[in-house]
Write a protein that holds these residues in place. Structure first.
Motif, PDB file in Angstrom:
ATOM      1  N   SER A  44     -12.973   2.638 -10.658  1.00 49.81           N
ATOM      2  CA  SER A  44     -11.927   1.966 -11.449  1.00 49.81           C
ATOM      3  C   SER A  44     -11.822   2.498 -12.881  1.00 49.81           C
ATOM      4  N   ARG A 216      -9.442  -2.429 -13.145  1.00 48.68           N
ATOM      5  CA  ARG A 216      -9.077  -2.015 -11.791  1.00 48.68           C
ATOM      6  C   ARG A 216      -8.048  -0.901 -11.902  1.00 48.68           C
ATOM      7  N   ASP A 217      -8.271   0.174 -11.158  1.00 52.57           N
ATOM      8  CA  ASP A 217      -7.342   1.317 -11.187  1.00 52.57           C
ATOM      9  C   ASP A 217      -6.969   1.725 -12.611  1.00 52.57           C
TER      10      ASP A 217
END
Ligand SMILES: Nc1ncnc2c1ncn2[C@@H]1O[C@H](COP(=O)(O)OP(=O)(O)OP(=O)(O)O)[C@@H](O)[C@H]1O
Ligand SMILES: [Mg+2]
Length: 237
Positions: A44, A216-217
């Motif tokens: 992430s 996240r991401d």
């Protein structure tokens, strides 16, 4: 005071024709005295973000002020100097030098910083006592337990009196009791004013922190206080 101020940080890794955007516009402020857990799935962008905060890598875009200073425009040498003065690192794999004893390992950053030998020795002994290893200074890393090795790594990071301690999965190689000891030590340091940022996958570990940032991401998904903050108890083994 704001210690870390990131604004619109992007990081694009390029290898040949391939590009990968690991951080997609991170804005984050961390103030003096905070103890922050950085959580998120594998891949992430946690380590990428820690490397940027720790001045080990540069963002592709965005600005970074460290203790009020714009560090995005500094030369490599200036960055290395700021890094040495302001930032202490603790890694999952300890990264101790196997042929040096505990005291010498702790002295390494001070050698780079040109601290005179006598002061170096004195400061190294001080931080070793602080992490509960005053009696192990002659040992080689191979003669220590995992938790003790990590405490040497913490002492080494502290020897330069950093304003921020960055720890990337510091308890990843430790059993839960030893991990709790390391987190207790971080809480003590934080109580004394050091800003602590810990990357972890484990909720148990994040719970020692007063604030939890989830990524996240390559984007911040959640950021807020940890109402159930745990206080570590017990003495160092
Ligand atoms: N040097 C690099 N070149 C190309 N891509 C990279 C490089 N370093 C990291 N990446 C990619 O960037 C993304 C973020 O990596 P990063 O190491 O920051 O993740 P992480 O959150 O620390 O994961 P983990 O929990 O597994 O340690 C991943 O998809 C990774 O493959
Ligand atoms: Mg990582």
């Amino acid at each position: 005071m704001t210690v870390v101020a990131l604004e619109g940080i992007r990081k694009v890794y390029k290898s040949g024709a391939l590009e990968f955007e690991a951080l997609k516009g991170i804005s984050l402020e961390i103030r003096q005295g905070e103890m922050v857990a950085l959580m998120g799935p594998s891949g992430s962008g946690k380590t990428t973000l820690m490397q940027i905060i720790g001045l080990l890598d540069r963002p592709t875009q965005g600005t970074y002020h460290l203790a009020g200073q714009d560090v995005t425009t500094l030369s490599e040498n200036q960055r290395a100097e700021v890094r040495n003065q302001e930032i202490g690192f603790v890694f999952q794999a300890f990264h101790l030098l196997p042929r040096l004893n505990v005291l010498e390992n702790v002295e390494v950053p001070m050698i780079y910083a040109g601290v005179p030998a006598e002061e170096r020795r004195q400061r190294a002994m001080e931080v070793l006592q602080k992490v509960g290893l005053g009696d192990k200074w002659r040992n080689l890393p191979s003669q220590l337990s995992g938790g003790q090795k990590q405490r040497v790594a913490v002492a080494r990071a502290l020897s330069m009196r950093p304003s921020i301690l960055l720890a990337d999965e510091p308890t990843g190689n430790l059993d839960s009791k030893t991990a709790a000891e390391v987190m207790r030590l971080f809480q003590e340091l934080n109580d004394e004013g050091t800003c602590v940022i810990v990357v972890t996958h484990e909720h148990d570990i994040a719970d020692y922190c007063g604030r939890i940032v989830r990524i996240r991401d390559g984007q911040i998904e959640a950021d807020g206080p940890n109402p159930g903050r745990k206080r570590a108890v017990g003495g160092l083994a």
